[in-house]
Design an enzyme around this catalytic site. Structure first.
Site, PDB file in Angstrom:
ATOM      1  N   CYS A  38       0.806  -1.208   0.000  1.00 24.30           N
ATOM      2  CA  CYS A  38       0.000   0.000   0.000  1.00 24.30           C
ATOM      3  C   CYS A  38       0.844   1.264   0.000  1.00 24.30           C
ATOM      4  CB  CYS A  38      -0.929   0.022   1.216  1.00 24.30           C
ATOM      5  SG  CYS A  38      -1.997   1.487   1.235  1.00 24.30           S
TER       6      CYS A  38
ATOM      7  N   ARG B  58      -0.224   4.593   2.918  1.00 24.51           N
ATOM      8  CA  ARG B  58      -0.171   4.336   4.358  1.00 24.51           C
ATOM      9  C   ARG B  58       0.089   5.567   5.231  1.00 24.51           C
ATOM     10  NH1 ARG B  58       3.965  -0.537   4.784  1.00 24.51           N
ATOM     11  NH2 ARG B  58       4.452  -0.122   2.590  1.00 24.51           N
TER      12      ARG B  58
ATOM     13  N   TRP C 180      -9.486   5.993  -0.852  1.00 22.51           N
ATOM     14  CA  TRP C 180      -9.832   6.613  -2.132  1.00 22.51           C
ATOM     15  C   TRP C 180      -8.906   6.035  -3.190  1.00 22.51           C
ATOM     16  CZ3 TRP C 180      -8.593   9.833   2.127  1.00 22.51           C
ATOM     17  CH2 TRP C 180      -7.249  10.214   2.189  1.00 22.51           C
TER      18      TRP C 180
ATOM     19  N   GLU D 160      -4.991   3.543 -11.002  1.00 23.76           N
ATOM     20  CA  GLU D 160      -5.708   2.269 -10.846  1.00 23.76           C
ATOM     21  C   GLU D 160      -6.848   2.175 -11.867  1.00 23.76           C
ATOM     22  OE1 GLU D 160      -6.352   0.893  -6.629  1.00 23.76           O
ATOM     23  OE2 GLU D 160      -6.126   3.045  -6.282  1.00 23.76           O
TER      24      GLU D 160
HETATM   25  C1  HEM Z   1      -6.638   6.341   1.694  1.00 18.80           C
HETATM   26  C2  HEM Z   1      -6.249   6.143   0.453  1.00 18.80           C
HETATM   27  C3  HEM Z   1      -5.523   4.917  -0.054  1.00 18.80           C
HETATM   28  C4  HEM Z   1      -4.853   4.877  -1.234  1.00 18.80           C
HETATM   29  C5  HEM Z   1      -4.712   6.017  -2.253  1.00 18.80           C
HETATM   30  C6  HEM Z   1      -4.319   3.546  -1.366  1.00 18.80           C
HETATM   31  C7  HEM Z   1      -3.621   3.109  -2.488  1.00 18.80           C
HETATM   32  C8  HEM Z   1      -3.350   1.785  -2.745  1.00 18.80           C
HETATM   33  C9  HEM Z   1      -2.975   1.275  -4.036  1.00 18.80           C
HETATM   34  C10 HEM Z   1      -2.827   2.091  -5.318  1.00 18.80           C
HETATM   35  C11 HEM Z   1      -2.781  -0.057  -3.904  1.00 18.80           C
HETATM   36  C12 HEM Z   1      -2.374  -1.046  -5.001  1.00 18.80           C
HETATM   37  C13 HEM Z   1      -3.697  -1.644  -5.492  1.00 18.80           C
HETATM   38  C14 HEM Z   1      -3.558  -2.416  -6.784  1.00 18.80           C
HETATM   39  O1  HEM Z   1      -2.564  -2.203  -7.495  1.00 18.80           O
HETATM   40  O2  HEM Z   1      -4.469  -3.211  -7.079  1.00 18.80           O
HETATM   41  C15 HEM Z   1      -3.030  -0.386  -2.515  1.00 18.80           C
HETATM   42  C16 HEM Z   1      -2.901  -1.651  -1.986  1.00 18.80           C
HETATM   43  C17 HEM Z   1      -3.335  -1.991  -0.716  1.00 18.80           C
HETATM   44  N1  HEM Z   1      -3.893  -1.136   0.224  1.00 18.80           N
HETATM   45 FE1  HEM Z   1      -4.017   0.866   0.106  1.00 18.80          FE
HETATM   46  N2  HEM Z   1      -4.621   2.797  -0.267  1.00 18.80           N
HETATM   47  C18 HEM Z   1      -5.383   3.599   0.569  1.00 18.80           C
HETATM   48  C19 HEM Z   1      -5.974   3.206   1.769  1.00 18.80           C
HETATM   49  C20 HEM Z   1      -5.941   1.906   2.265  1.00 18.80           C
HETATM   50  C21 HEM Z   1      -6.696   1.470   3.428  1.00 18.80           C
HETATM   51  C22 HEM Z   1      -7.671   2.341   4.233  1.00 18.80           C
HETATM   52  C23 HEM Z   1      -6.373   0.166   3.633  1.00 18.80           C
HETATM   53  C24 HEM Z   1      -6.843  -0.789   4.701  1.00 18.80           C
HETATM   54  C25 HEM Z   1      -7.327  -0.397   5.880  1.00 18.80           C
HETATM   55  C26 HEM Z   1      -5.419  -0.214   2.591  1.00 18.80           C
HETATM   56  C27 HEM Z   1      -4.852  -1.471   2.463  1.00 18.80           C
HETATM   57  C28 HEM Z   1      -4.210  -1.914   1.310  1.00 18.80           C
HETATM   58  C29 HEM Z   1      -3.834  -3.299   1.077  1.00 18.80           C
HETATM   59  C30 HEM Z   1      -4.019  -4.465   2.049  1.00 18.80           C
HETATM   60  C31 HEM Z   1      -3.280  -3.358  -0.197  1.00 18.80           C
HETATM   61  C32 HEM Z   1      -2.716  -4.600  -0.915  1.00 18.80           C
HETATM   62  C33 HEM Z   1      -3.867  -5.321  -1.615  1.00 18.80           C
HETATM   63  C34 HEM Z   1      -3.469  -6.693  -2.149  1.00 18.80           C
HETATM   64  O3  HEM Z   1      -2.459  -7.254  -1.654  1.00 18.80           O
HETATM   65  O4  HEM Z   1      -4.193  -7.200  -3.041  1.00 18.80           O
HETATM   66  N3  HEM Z   1      -5.173   0.863   1.781  1.00 18.80           N
HETATM   67  N4  HEM Z   1      -3.369   0.764  -1.816  1.00 18.80           N
HETATM   68  N1  LIG Z   2      -7.177   2.590  -3.641  1.00 18.86           N
HETATM   69  C1  LIG Z   2      -7.384   1.405  -3.335  1.00 18.86           C
HETATM   70  N2  LIG Z   2      -6.957   0.408  -4.171  1.00 18.86           N
HETATM   71  C2  LIG Z   2      -6.818  -0.925  -3.856  1.00 18.86           C
HETATM   72  C3  LIG Z   2      -6.309  -1.331  -2.627  1.00 18.86           C
HETATM   73  C4  LIG Z   2      -6.205  -2.718  -2.346  1.00 18.86           C
HETATM   74  C5  LIG Z   2      -6.568  -3.648  -3.304  1.00 18.86           C
HETATM   75  C6  LIG Z   2      -7.066  -3.209  -4.516  1.00 18.86           C
HETATM   76  C7  LIG Z   2      -7.505  -4.232  -5.539  1.00 18.86           C
HETATM   77  N3  LIG Z   2      -6.323  -4.857  -6.068  1.00 18.86           N
HETATM   78  C8  LIG Z   2      -6.649  -5.980  -6.914  1.00 18.86           C
HETATM   79  C9  LIG Z   2      -6.468  -5.558  -8.346  1.00 18.86           C
HETATM   80  C10 LIG Z   2      -6.774  -6.717  -9.253  1.00 18.86           C
HETATM   81  C11 LIG Z   2      -5.435  -7.463  -9.339  1.00 18.86           C
HETATM   82  C12 LIG Z   2      -4.384  -6.436  -9.063  1.00 18.86           C
HETATM   83  N4  LIG Z   2      -5.098  -5.214  -8.607  1.00 18.86           N
HETATM   84  C13 LIG Z   2      -7.200  -1.868  -4.811  1.00 18.86           C
HETATM   85  C14 LIG Z   2      -8.094   1.033  -2.101  1.00 18.86           C
HETATM   86  C15 LIG Z   2      -9.092   0.120  -1.914  1.00 18.86           C
HETATM   87  C16 LIG Z   2      -9.513   0.066  -0.549  1.00 18.86           C
HETATM   88  C17 LIG Z   2      -8.814   0.911   0.257  1.00 18.86           C
HETATM   89  S1  LIG Z   2      -7.705   1.784  -0.642  1.00 18.86           S
END
Ligand code: HEM
Ligand SMILES: N=C(Nc1cccc(CNC[C@@H]2CCCN2)c1)c1cccs1
Length: 355
Positions: free
Chosen positions: A63, A66, A230, A235
């Site tokens: 993420c 963070r 958000w 994305e």
């Molecule tokens: C507040 C604005 C936030 C932004 C802009 C953001 C942005 C992102 C982005 C761009 C990704 C990569 C997603 C992808 O490529 O599919 C990501 C992954 C992730 N985010 Fe954040 N995030 C935010 C908040 C959060 C929150 C609130 C949580 C949980 C409480 C969180 C937990 C995670 C997790 C667990 C992943 C990895 C997902 C996976 O392994 O599939 N994020 N985030």
């Molecule tokens: N901005 C966000 N994007 C996000 C975060 C965690 C996971 C995902 C979904 N990822 C799965 C997709 C599909 C395969 C690779 N990317 C999106 C957020 C989603 C929820 C909180 S932040």
């Protein structure tokens, strides 16, 4: 002889009491170890749950967002026992977190264990249909759309049909809950300089609500703990609408903007990609929906690293996900390396309840 759950509980509770400078740690640990010996598990207090959910975000290696880990709203729905109660809680979460476009990062936590499952990968997501030789809507939703149709759901067959919630409790078959339309905010995509772009009739939903990950805190797993933040613009603009195995719209974007696709070397794809991503950021900002561009997000992540270092904590990260899918080398993240060690509490990808 302490078992594995006891060790993880003690480790988390020690962190909770130390980082929060609370006393009473020994008594709490004794009670929890007693509960584990008697019942095989233990319950988190509301404060422990909230701290654990925020810590799990802070530990999410992939993420980039963070910096704001302490600002997570945690809704405790561990008393919900029926599919209907879960659905109503999810509708409340969607309405509260959307907040008219000024998105509030929020998580709703249902009871521990795997009996309550949300079958959707995201609470709001578009259906995918296999037409005659082509796919309509989101290819990523083909499987869940089929399940919804088997359960009696009839989709409109368009590119942007929001799927119903699919919720199961225990061994009961899943139940469908269409999301009330007034709860779903969407953004129509327009371009800042070229009004022809609107002719593509593209849109996307305002808020990403991830509903298929497992939250683990102190050895306890919450399989239903949907969370939202958000979007980062890329994305939507560099993946969801651009991947050729998703909406694959770059050729149409190029065509409507008069960008020739004759030669790869013209970098028409890159040019169309930039314009699509400018349109995404412009549209969300114009329509008052929170969003962050990948350059600002990368700078915020650098501030997160600074804060953590100042707090005497190491930062773990997964470089391959932290770099944005557009112009990655234009961010500092690209030029750093990260320890990808998995620390708990955390959110983990979980296989779907179907398959
Ligand atoms: C507040 C604005 C936030 C932004 C802009 C953001 C942005 C992102 C982005 C761009 C990704 C990569 C997603 C992808 O490529 O599919 C990501 C992954 C992730 N985010 Fe954040 N995030 C935010 C908040 C959060 C929150 C609130 C949580 C949980 C409480 C969180 C937990 C995670 C997790 C667990 C992943 C990895 C997902 C996976 O392994 O599939 N994020 N985030
Ligand atoms: N901005 C966000 N994007 C996000 C975060 C965690 C996971 C995902 C979904 N990822 C799965 C997709 C599909 C395969 C690779 N990317 C999106 C957020 C989603 C929820 C909180 S932040």
């Amino acid at each position: 002889m302490a078992n594995r759950l006891e060790d993880e509980a003690v480790e988390f509770l020690s962190l909770f009491y130390e980082e929060r400078c609370l006393d009473g740690k020994e008594a709490r640990i004794r009670d929890v170890c007693e509960a584990i010996r008697t019942d095989g598990t233990y319950e988190h207090t509301a404060e422990e749950l909230a701290f654990g959910a925020r810590l799990a975000w802070r530990n999410s290696n992939r993420c980039i967002g963070r910096l704001f880990w302490e600002r997570l709203t945690v809704i405790d729905e561990r008393e919900a026992r029926t599919e209907e109660a879960v659905a109503q809680a999810l509708f409340r979460h969607i309405e509260y977190a959307t907040n008219g476009g000024k998105i509030i990062p929020t998580i709703t936590v249902f009871k521990q264990g795997a009996s309550i499952r949300i079958w959707n990968a995201q609470l709001v997501r578009y259906a995918g249909y296999r037409g005659d030789g082509r796919i309509i809507g989101d290819p990523a939703s083909l499987e869940l759309t089929d399940i919804c149709k088997q359960l009696g759901w009839v989709g409109a067959g368009g590119d942007f049909d929001v799927l119903p919630l699919v919720i199961s409790v225990g061994a009961r078959p899943p139940q469908l809950f269409p999301i009330p339309e007034h709860l779903i905010k969407e953004v129509a995509l327009v371009h800042p300089d070229n009004e022809a772009f609107a002719r593509l009739n593209l849109k996307w939903y305002a808020v990403p609500f991830i509903s298929n990950m497992r939250l683990e805190i102190g050895g306890i797993s919450y399989y239903a703990a949907p969370f939202n933040g958000w979007y980062m613009g890329t994305e939507i603009g560099a993946r969801n609408l651009a991947d050729d195995f998703r909406y694959n719209r770059l050729p149409e974007v190029a065509a409507v903007l008069g960008i020739s696709m004759e030669r790869e070397a013209s970098l028409w794809r890159d040019q169309a990609l930039v314009e699509l991503n400018r349109a995404v950021l412009y549209s969300y900002q114009e329509q008052g929906v929170s969003i962050v561009d990948h350059h600002t997000a990368a700078k915020q992540f650098q501030r997160f690293i600074g804060n953590e270092t100042e707090a005497g904590r190491g930062v773990t990260g997964d470089w391959t996900w932290l770099i944005p899918p557009m112009s990655p080398a234009q961010t500092d993240i690209f030029h750093q390396s990260f320890d990808n060690r998995i620390v708990s509490p955390n959110y983990f990808q979980e296989k779907p309840p179907y398959c």
